[in-house]
Write an enzyme that holds these catalytic residues in place. Sequence first.
Site: not given
Ligand code: UD1
Length: 311
Positions: A33, A57, A81, A123, A147, A151, A176, A215, A274
């Site tokens: 959609n 949808d 999703a 996921s 989320y 899943k 990831n 990751r 974060r």
């Molecule tokens: C995933 C989810 C996120 C969620 C988290 C919960 C996705 C893409 N992300 O995050 O929405 O809140 O699980 O556990 O599905 N980072 C930076 N700089 C940036 C962006 C990210 O340093 O500009 C860091 C993050 O802080 C993190 C790492 O990169 O440590 C990976 O981030 P992300 O790609 O969002 O994956 P998840 O952390 O696995």
Amino acid sequence: MSRVLITGAAGFIGSHTADQLLASGVEVVGVDNFRTGSKSNLRGAEANARFSFYEEDVAAAGALDALVEKNRLTAIIHLAALVSVQESMDDPALNHRLNVDATHYVAEAARRHGVQRVVFASSAAVYGETDVGAIDEETPKRPISPYGGAKLASEGLLLGHGAAYGFTVRCQRYFNVFGPRQDPASPYSGVISIFDQRYRDGRGVTIFGDGRQTRDFISVHDVARANVIAATRDGLTSGIANICTGRSTSLLDVAAVFARHYPDVPAPIHGDPRHGDIVHSLGKATVAQREMGFEATVAVADGLAELIESG
Ligand code: UD1
């Protein structure tokens, strides 16, 4: 002849899955959609006579059923999703509609129209925070977002339907995923898509924390291939498998690859960690190997190089 319906076909993973299925001679029926998917992702697929597309949808009652009735399908790959963890926290009702109700419609459409196989985009978010070194499918499931909960619930809905009504369900727990066509638009987008966009724009990136977090980054090409196997390989039985590489990569390593490709872009700056960030996330890939003969083959450095050089 196989004919596979992909929900979310215009999305990041959906469009790559469509491309690979078409390349292997399968007929593909795409549905999207365009809520988060985009028409441009379908450029390759639409040039192929074995591809047909419906703008619908799948979370709307009856929409999917009509499509499944009309097309004699060998499998459904359900990828449509609400894809943002953050959005699921901001709007849990929408998360339920798009990530649970829609799955029920997929399960019902498969039952009503005799579709023999359903592949589901699950996921690593089903595991939540864990302190095990490497996550296998037996690791406790403790989702920490609407989320992740949706899943996990969807896996249950599909596996229950499959067992009761005699179709095969493959739940694919992606880790990831990265690669071309991933949307970098939100601050909660995958880190690699954000880095890619910023380096293209000549801007430096922000690393949240010291960058030593790791990751299990898996190329979308590997994920699409896992979907193709799950949807088309003869003799598979129902099951759940991590779709991951089994290797961990730190954010510093990712940033270093970009820095090498873009020597003129300012070096990364470090911000506060974060909130709620997981330090290490790594999957064990043994079940996918054993049950589906699937193994990730794209090294992160190669996948990054391809992304940087694409489009
Ligand atoms: C995933 C989810 C996120 C969620 C988290 C919960 C996705 C893409 N992300 O995050 O929405 O809140 O699980 O556990 O599905 N980072 C930076 N700089 C940036 C962006 C990210 O340093 O500009 C860091 C993050 O802080 C993190 C790492 O990169 O440590 C990976 O981030 P992300 O790609 O969002 O994956 P998840 O952390 O696995």
